[in-house]
Motif scaffolding. Structure first.
Motif, PDB file in Angstrom:
ATOM      1  N   GLU A   1     -43.777 -32.527-111.687  1.00 38.62           N
ATOM      2  CA  GLU A   1     -43.542 -32.311-113.122  1.00 38.62           C
ATOM      3  C   GLU A   1     -43.298 -30.844-113.420  1.00 38.62           C
ATOM      4  OE1 GLU A   1     -46.953 -33.951-114.999  1.00 38.62           O
ATOM      5  OE2 GLU A   1     -46.345 -36.050-114.730  1.00 38.62           O
ATOM      6  N   GLN A   2     -44.125 -29.973-112.838  1.00 37.20           N
ATOM      7  CA  GLN A   2     -43.938 -28.540-113.065  1.00 37.20           C
ATOM      8  C   GLN A   2     -42.610 -28.055-112.510  1.00 37.20           C
ATOM      9  OE1 GLN A   2     -47.332 -26.484-111.459  1.00 37.20           O
ATOM     10  NE2 GLN A   2     -48.771 -27.338-112.964  1.00 37.20           N
ATOM     11  N   ALA A   3     -42.224 -28.548-111.329  1.00 35.76           N
ATOM     12  CA  ALA A   3     -40.960 -28.125-110.734  1.00 35.76           C
ATOM     13  C   ALA A   3     -39.778 -28.583-111.580  1.00 35.76           C
ATOM     14  CB  ALA A   3     -40.847 -28.668-109.313  1.00 35.76           C
ATOM     15  N   MET A   4     -39.829 -29.815-112.081  1.00 33.45           N
ATOM     16  CA  MET A   4     -38.748 -30.315-112.916  1.00 33.45           C
ATOM     17  C   MET A   4     -38.681 -29.574-114.247  1.00 33.45           C
ATOM     18  SD  MET A   4     -37.283 -32.455-110.994  1.00 33.45           S
ATOM     19  CE  MET A   4     -36.116 -33.112-112.177  1.00 33.45           C
ATOM     20  N   ALA A   5     -39.860 -29.263-114.823  1.00 29.57           N
ATOM     21  CA  ALA A   5     -39.868 -28.497-116.070  1.00 29.57           C
ATOM     22  C   ALA A   5     -39.308 -27.100-115.846  1.00 29.57           C
ATOM     23  CB  ALA A   5     -41.292 -28.415-116.620  1.00 29.57           C
ATOM     24  N   THR A   6     -39.626 -26.501-114.701  1.00 35.94           N
ATOM     25  CA  THR A   6     -39.102 -25.163-114.398  1.00 35.94           C
ATOM     26  C   THR A   6     -37.602 -25.221-114.198  1.00 35.94           C
ATOM     27  OG1 THR A   6     -41.194 -24.668-113.277  1.00 35.94           O
ATOM     28  CG2 THR A   6     -39.360 -23.176-112.867  1.00 35.94           C
ATOM     29  N   GLN A   7     -37.127 -26.274-113.504  1.00 38.48           N
ATOM     30  CA  GLN A   7     -35.690 -26.431-113.300  1.00 38.48           C
ATOM     31  C   GLN A   7     -34.973 -26.568-114.634  1.00 38.48           C
ATOM     32  OE1 GLN A   7     -33.323 -30.171-112.000  1.00 38.48           O
ATOM     33  NE2 GLN A   7     -34.102 -29.233-110.113  1.00 38.48           N
ATOM     34  N   ALA A   8     -35.573 -27.346-115.542  1.00 40.83           N
ATOM     35  CA  ALA A   8     -34.938 -27.531-116.849  1.00 40.83           C
ATOM     36  C   ALA A   8     -34.936 -26.246-117.667  1.00 40.83           C
ATOM     37  CB  ALA A   8     -35.664 -28.644-117.615  1.00 40.83           C
ATOM     38  N   LEU A   9     -35.927 -25.384-117.428  1.00 41.92           N
ATOM     39  CA  LEU A   9     -36.010 -24.141-118.197  1.00 41.92           C
ATOM     40  C   LEU A   9     -34.794 -23.260-117.959  1.00 41.92           C
ATOM     41  CD1 LEU A   9     -37.563 -21.936-119.850  1.00 41.92           C
ATOM     42  CD2 LEU A   9     -38.587 -21.230-117.674  1.00 41.92           C
ATOM     43  N   TRP A  10     -34.339 -23.194-116.715  1.00 43.13           N
ATOM     44  CA  TRP A  10     -33.255 -22.242-116.424  1.00 43.13           C
ATOM     45  C   TRP A  10     -31.988 -22.581-117.191  1.00 43.13           C
ATOM     46  CZ3 TRP A  10     -36.617 -19.293-115.066  1.00 43.13           C
ATOM     47  CH2 TRP A  10     -37.508 -19.477-114.016  1.00 43.13           C
TER      48      TRP A  10
ATOM     49  N   ARG B   1     -43.593 -21.459-111.568  1.00 44.64           N
ATOM     50  CA  ARG B   1     -43.739 -22.822-112.084  1.00 44.64           C
ATOM     51  C   ARG B   1     -44.106 -22.717-113.563  1.00 44.64           C
ATOM     52  NH1 ARG B   1     -42.014 -23.157-107.795  1.00 44.64           N
ATOM     53  NH2 ARG B   1     -42.602 -24.523-106.060  1.00 44.64           N
ATOM     54  N   LEU B   2     -43.314 -23.331-114.373  1.00 43.07           N
ATOM     55  CA  LEU B   2     -43.553 -23.276-115.809  1.00 43.07           C
ATOM     56  C   LEU B   2     -44.747 -24.162-116.173  1.00 43.07           C
ATOM     57  CD1 LEU B   2     -42.565 -22.267-118.581  1.00 43.07           C
ATOM     58  CD2 LEU B   2     -41.196 -24.356-118.728  1.00 43.07           C
ATOM     59  N   LEU B   3     -45.717 -23.568-116.876  1.00 44.61           N
ATOM     60  CA  LEU B   3     -46.885 -24.311-117.336  1.00 44.61           C
ATOM     61  C   LEU B   3     -46.850 -24.584-118.830  1.00 44.61           C
ATOM     62  CD1 LEU B   3     -49.739 -22.482-115.352  1.00 44.61           C
ATOM     63  CD2 LEU B   3     -48.329 -24.427-114.643  1.00 44.61           C
ATOM     64  N   GLN B   4     -46.264 -23.649-119.592  1.00 46.33           N
ATOM     65  CA  GLN B   4     -46.245 -23.825-121.046  1.00 46.33           C
ATOM     66  C   GLN B   4     -45.066 -23.045-121.611  1.00 46.33           C
ATOM     67  OE1 GLN B   4     -47.091 -26.035-123.339  1.00 46.33           O
ATOM     68  NE2 GLN B   4     -49.281 -25.686-123.088  1.00 46.33           N
TER      69      GLN B   4
ATOM     70  N   PHE C   1     -45.990 -18.979-116.845  1.00 46.72           N
ATOM     71  CA  PHE C   1     -45.805 -19.467-115.483  1.00 46.72           C
ATOM     72  C   PHE C   1     -47.161 -19.481-114.780  1.00 46.72           C
ATOM     73  CE2 PHE C   1     -41.648 -17.759-116.643  1.00 46.72           C
ATOM     74  CZ  PHE C   1     -40.806 -18.781-116.243  1.00 46.72           C
ATOM     75  N   ASP C   2     -47.171 -20.028-113.582  1.00 47.87           N
ATOM     76  CA  ASP C   2     -48.448 -20.122-112.869  1.00 47.87           C
ATOM     77  C   ASP C   2     -48.920 -18.784-112.327  1.00 47.87           C
ATOM     78  OD1 ASP C   2     -46.451 -19.853-111.029  1.00 47.87           O
ATOM     79  OD2 ASP C   2     -47.209 -21.391-109.649  1.00 47.87           O
ATOM     80  N   ASP C   3     -48.096 -17.745-112.389  1.00 46.98           N
ATOM     81  CA  ASP C   3     -48.519 -16.426-111.911  1.00 46.98           C
ATOM     82  C   ASP C   3     -48.224 -15.305-112.893  1.00 46.98           C
ATOM     83  OD1 ASP C   3     -45.800 -16.533-111.751  1.00 46.98           O
ATOM     84  OD2 ASP C   3     -45.646 -15.665-109.738  1.00 46.98           O
ATOM     85  N   ALA C   4     -47.591 -15.604-114.033  1.00 46.35           N
ATOM     86  CA  ALA C   4     -47.226 -14.542-114.968  1.00 46.35           C
ATOM     87  C   ALA C   4     -47.047 -15.104-116.366  1.00 46.35           C
ATOM     88  CB  ALA C   4     -45.944 -13.841-114.521  1.00 46.35           C
ATOM     89  N   LEU C   5     -47.275 -14.228-117.332  1.00 42.98           N
ATOM     90  CA  LEU C   5     -46.983 -14.526-118.731  1.00 42.98           C
ATOM     91  C   LEU C   5     -45.769 -13.693-119.114  1.00 42.98           C
ATOM     92  CD1 LEU C   5     -47.939 -15.925-121.396  1.00 42.98           C
ATOM     93  CD2 LEU C   5     -49.128 -13.789-121.918  1.00 42.98           C
TER      94      LEU C   5
END
Length: 1000
Positions: free
Chosen positions: A249-258, A275-278, A298-302
């Motif tokens: 789910e996170q990978a697909m959401a991140t893919q859609a973000l770009w 990985r997009l979290l919010q 993201f899972d490592d940065a805001l």
């Protein structure tokens, strides 16, 4: 705050591979049990994969009934490596997927093999032999690595890009891919089909494993030995299902973000690790006081987006704090503080929870399992952390990288700062600033030259004691305030420098100011006096190597106005001086023979000194003590204020309650320093003695003072403290010793400074006693006891002379006694000549010469000589006259012990015992107790002194007199010292009487 920058191309991998495979070459045993002939694939153009077709049993079908992929031998040859950065990155991701799929194939094959063996031999092979049971964690780790590789490819659309690069080939494989997938429309893209082909068999395989393990669990009893293993394995694979679902789910959401971002923003943000979290487009939030159109977690940065500007905050260094209302919470970062505000409390809760969970996951260094924020402690991120950050904003830390401990978004604790220009700082930090002990290395313009500061810091600047070694070979040891030398300090250069010098004294805002002593190596002179703005200013004394002394007033580094000059031959000039210390104007010269020259003096180039005045040769010879023993500086430099910069930090330490963490900053420390500054990390070390244990040690010190308050125990306690370089009193004593040696050793060993020196020693003893009293009061307060009342002046002087001065005097005795020797050199010379003349007399002749009454002669103590010719019948008295050094022998030996101690009181006790030995000898001769009157005592004491032959007796007598406790004035000790002084003066005059005696 870290601004985003375009992603750099990654390094070329060490090896290349084709598109990912799902098995290893060599071993072709099947993992999937649905029949699928390899020839069926070979009838079509090769796709690079095939399904396994090895026969299987029905039991193994339960473990893996979904198709699983392995490489086909007819896979296409590797394509050339892409030239663009994105292509190379996708290739690296696919290569990593290939490696993880190899591992997954191996562990799945091994699992199937263990199951088949169990099915073939159910009686001899137990359930514990199944790989899923005895190595569930290992199997889990292999799956996690594959999922990570796969989702990274999904997040950056690596499959779609790979298909696009070889579109003709993949278009031909559409039908082959769709045959292996269920529920997929034929109109779907090839990239989508490839994504599904690499995911769907895996998810189905994990699901079948869970079902199998649950079925096995239900078939064994509660007490079965494999029950616990089955429960654990079922839990592991159940969690793996949840983890896989979340990662996809996170990978697909991140893919859609770009797809929603501009190409410029994608270049900055699109990385496989993200990985997009919010997303604020899903749950709206606003940012204050910063401006942001969109907020991405993201899972490592805001990330805050504003136009084309990207502000990225590393979650390792993000602190979450609750807000004042239900719709806001605050975020702290190394350079920014801002708030996220939502429209309703539910939005705030969602964002705050996600940010908190992401921060915790980032700090743990691995992804939460099975889902974000589940089942791990602590649930809240720690306030104290370790991390690295490069500061971007303008300021002292601009472009510097800090690595170390943090608290609330600020460097706090131990850390290291490194600037691009080569500056390094290692030490303690507090609330974002250097605070505590730290070492700063500052490069200089010349190659491999550095200034090294080993100092205590306060709120970002040097404050307290420090040791600084400069690239110019100068070393400063002393106190700082706001980054500048301030208080007491010593600045010294090496003798090899062009202008060697040493300054010991007070500083104010980086400049020499107040009382100080400076040696000028080039001129061979020492200045003792007042300073202002780095120049000699005010009253001062100059002593030269030639023995010449000046005293006068200095202004702007030059001597002005009236002053005096004392030459080595005891000539005295009183008048005005030029700036170069030459005579100019009106003045008067007094010569050693009493002649005086008074008039106007001047000098010129090549003319030497010239004068117009009156030479008076009829004047009486001066008093020997008026010029020869004239003391300089007395009354000009008040003794209580000369070294206040040394006493002051100790007083501050006591007033603060003797905190252990301030002991080094206020009392100093010692390190092994090197004069050759090196560009080396080793130079960023400072060997101090247990700096972390100061608090505990201070408690022991204060406790010891409380337990040793009786006079005898106190003196032992003080002796131990003063001899310990780590004890506060010991540190203070060593600093005072340094100032004393800087003033009165070497060039300063001048007889005209003896008065300054002896009053300094007594003042140091008083200050050390006051320091002990201050420590004692703190110790009493720490124990909740009532502090002692302040001592009156008489009690204090008695304690100082009885307890402290005897312990302190040895530390200054060498330089002090040298000054006494120089001051009384002439009298001691006459005394030595008198001793030499009197030593020629035998005992009876000397007693007769000194007019000692004959009934007091200790003839019974004399031993007649046996070395006489046969037949010699000289009368006994004649034979007595040949004996030497036998009369009053016990008194003589007792008096000689005076030079074995430096304590004035002990010297007086030796003198008292000597007097007792003389009276005891006389009483034995008379056969009764006898008290000697002064008329009888003085000749006998002269005899004992002449036989004891104590060197420099004049210096000894005057030192005892100056250091004697006031309470002894007018008492027995005063009487005996006066008698000894009379003997000393009498012996100086004996040479004048000897010429009247008949020649021997």
């Amino acid at each position: 705050m870290i601004k985003g920058v375009p992603r750099q191309p990654r390094k070329k991998p060490p090896q290349q591979a084709a598109l990912p495979c799902l098995s290893r070459p060599g071993n072709n045993r099947a993992l999937s049990l649905a029949p699928w002939p390899c020839a069926a694939l070979r009838r079509q153009p090769c796709c690079g994969w095939r399904r396994s077709s090895q026969p299987h049993s029905h039991a193994s079908t339960a473990l893996s009934s979904s198709p699983f992929w392995r490489p086909c031998a007819c896979a296409p040859a590797p394509a050339p490596e892409p030239s663009d950065p994105w292509g190379r990155e996708c290739l690296q991701l696919l290569q990593q997927l290939h490696r993880s799929s190899q591992q997954l194939w191996e562990v799945t094959e091994e699992s199937l093999h263990s199951l088949q063996e169990r099915l073939r031999h159910p009686d001899s092979i137990s359930l514990e032999s199944l790989l899923l049971l005895h190595s569930a964690d290992r199997v889990l780790q292999v799956h996690l690595e594959y999922i990570e590789s796969y989702t990274s490819c999904v997040a950056v659309q690596a499959f779609q890009k790979a298909v696009k690069r070889r579109s003709e080939y993949w278009q031909g494989q559409r039908k082959a891919l769709q045959q292996f997938l269920s529920g997929m429309s034929s109109e779907g893209s090839v990239g989508t089909a490839l994504v599904q082909a690499l995911r769907q068999p895996l998810t189905h395989h994990v699901q079948q494993c869970v079902l199998l393990l649950l079925s096995l669990r239900d078939t064994v009893g509660e007490s079965h030995p494999t029950r616990e293993l089955l429960v654990h394995a079922a839990t592991v694979f159940g969690n793996l299902q949840s983890f896989t679902r979340q990662e996809l789910e996170q990978a697909m959401a991140t893919q859609a973000l770009w797809h929603t971002l501009s190409s410029r923003l994608r270049d900055v943000l699109c990385t496989p690790a993200h990985r997009l979290l919010q997303d604020s487009q899903d749950i709206p939030v606003t940012v204050t006081p910063l401006r942001a159109e969109r907020v991405l977690l993201f899972d490592d940065a805001l990330v805050l987006l504003q136009g084309h500007s990207v502000h990225t905050f590393d979650l390792k260094l993000v602190w979450v704090e609750p807000g004042q209302d239900g719709c806001m919470f605050h975020l702290l970062t190394p350079e920014e503080e801002f708030s996220l505000c939502s429209k309703d409390p539910q939005g705030r809760v969602a964002w705050q929870r996600k940010v908190t969970q992401a921060v915790c996951q980032t700090l743990r260094g691995k992804k939460d399992f099975p889902v974000l924020g589940a089942g791990l402690e602590p649930s809240e991120p720690p306030t104290c952390r370790c991390g690295a950050y490069t500061f971007r904003a303008e300021g002292r830390f601009s472009q510097a990288t800090y690595e170390g401990e943090w608290y609330g978004g600020r460097p706090h604790g131990k850390g290291t700062l490194k600037w691009p220009d080569g500056r390094n700082h290692v030490g303690d930090f507090c609330q974002g600033l250097e605070h505590g002990f730290g070492i700063r290395l500052v490069p200089q313009a010349s190659e491999d030259k550095f200034d090294c500061y080993k100092c205590h810091w306060r709120e970002g600047s040097m404050c307290g004691y420090g040791i600084c070694e400069y690239s110019t070979s100068e070393v400063y040891k002393g106190y700082f305030q706001e980054g500048l030398r301030h208080g007491f300090g010593v600045l010294e250069s090496t003798p090899q420098t062009p202008q060697p010098c040493r300054y010991t004294g007070h500083w104010e805002r980086g400049q020499r100011s107040g009382y100080g002593v400076q040696d000028d190596g080039d001129r061979g002179e020492r200045y003792i006096g007042m300073w202002q703005a780095d120049q000699r200013h005010g009253p001062g004394v100059v002593v030269t190597q030639a023995g010449v002394c000046y005293q006068g007033t200095f202004q702007a580094d030059k001597m002005v106005g009236p002053g005096i000059l004392l030459s080595e031959d005891d000539s005295l000039y009183e008048g005005t001086f030029a700036r170069d210390l030459t005579f100019v104007g009106k003045g008067k010269v007094t010569f050693p023979n009493g002649f005086t020259l008074e008039g106007s003096f001047g000098s010129g180039a090549g003319r030497g000194l010239h004068t117009q005045g009156v030479l008076d040769t009829a004047a009486l010879p001066p008093d020997p003590g008026s010029t020869r023993k004239r003391q300089l500086g007395l009354g000009v430099f008040p003794v209580e204020s000369r070294w206040q910069g040394v006493y002051g930090p100790f007083q501050d330490f006591v007033q603060a309650g003797c905190p252990g963490d301030l002991q080094e900053a206020l009392l100093g420390f010692h390190v092994q320093s090197s004069r050759e500054l090196r560009k080396s990390q080793e130079y960023l070390c400072c060997e101090r003695t247990h700096p972390e244990d100061h608090a505990g040690r201070m408690e022991d010190i204060l406790e010891e003072l409380l337990q040793h308050r009786a006079p005898e125990a106190l003196q032992q306690c003080l002796r131990k403290a003063l001899s310990n370089s780590l004890h506060p009193l010991g540190k203070l004593l060593r600093t005072l010793m340094l100032t004393f040696q800087a003033t009165y050793s070497g060039i300063g060993a001048n007889k005209h400074l003896q008065g300054l020196a002896q009053e300094e020693v007594k003042q140091h003893a008083q200050e050390l006693w006051a320091a002990y009293r201050g420590l004692l009061q703190v110790a009493l307060q720490c124990k909740g006891q009532v502090p002692e009342e302040d001592q009156d002046a008489e009690t204090r002087d008695l304690q100082v002379h009885r307890l402290m001065l005897p312990l302190v005097l040895p530390s200054f005795y060498s330089e002090l006694f040298t000054l006494y020797l120089l001051l009384h050199e002439r009298e001691d010379s006459l005394y030595s000549q008198g001793i030499a003349n009197l030593s020629l007399f035998p005992d009876t002749k000397l007693l007769e010469f000194l007019d000692v009454q004959k009934h007091l002669w200790p003839l019974k103590d004399l031993t007649l000589t046996t070395n006489q010719p046969p037949g010699d019948h000289l009368p006994h008295f004649t034979r007595y006259s040949l004996v030497r050094d036998k009369c009053f022998l016990s008194a003589t030996e007792c008096l000689q012990k005076m030079i074995t101690t430096v304590d004035p009181r002990e010297k007086l006790e030796v003198l008292e015992r000597t007097y007792g030995e003389i009276e005891a000898t006389v009483s034995r001769m008379l056969g009764q107790e006898h008290n000697l009157p002064m008329d009888d005592l003085l000749p006998l004491l002269i005899y004992v002194v002449s036989r004891a032959q104590i060197q420099h007796l004049g210096a000894e007598i005057h030192l005892i007199r100056d250091m004697m406790a006031p309470i002894h004035t007018g008492g027995l000790y005063d009487f005996l010292l006066t008698a000894l002084e009379s003997c000393y003066e009498h012996i100086q005059k004996e040479d004048m009487r000897l010429h009247r005696l008949p020649s021997r």
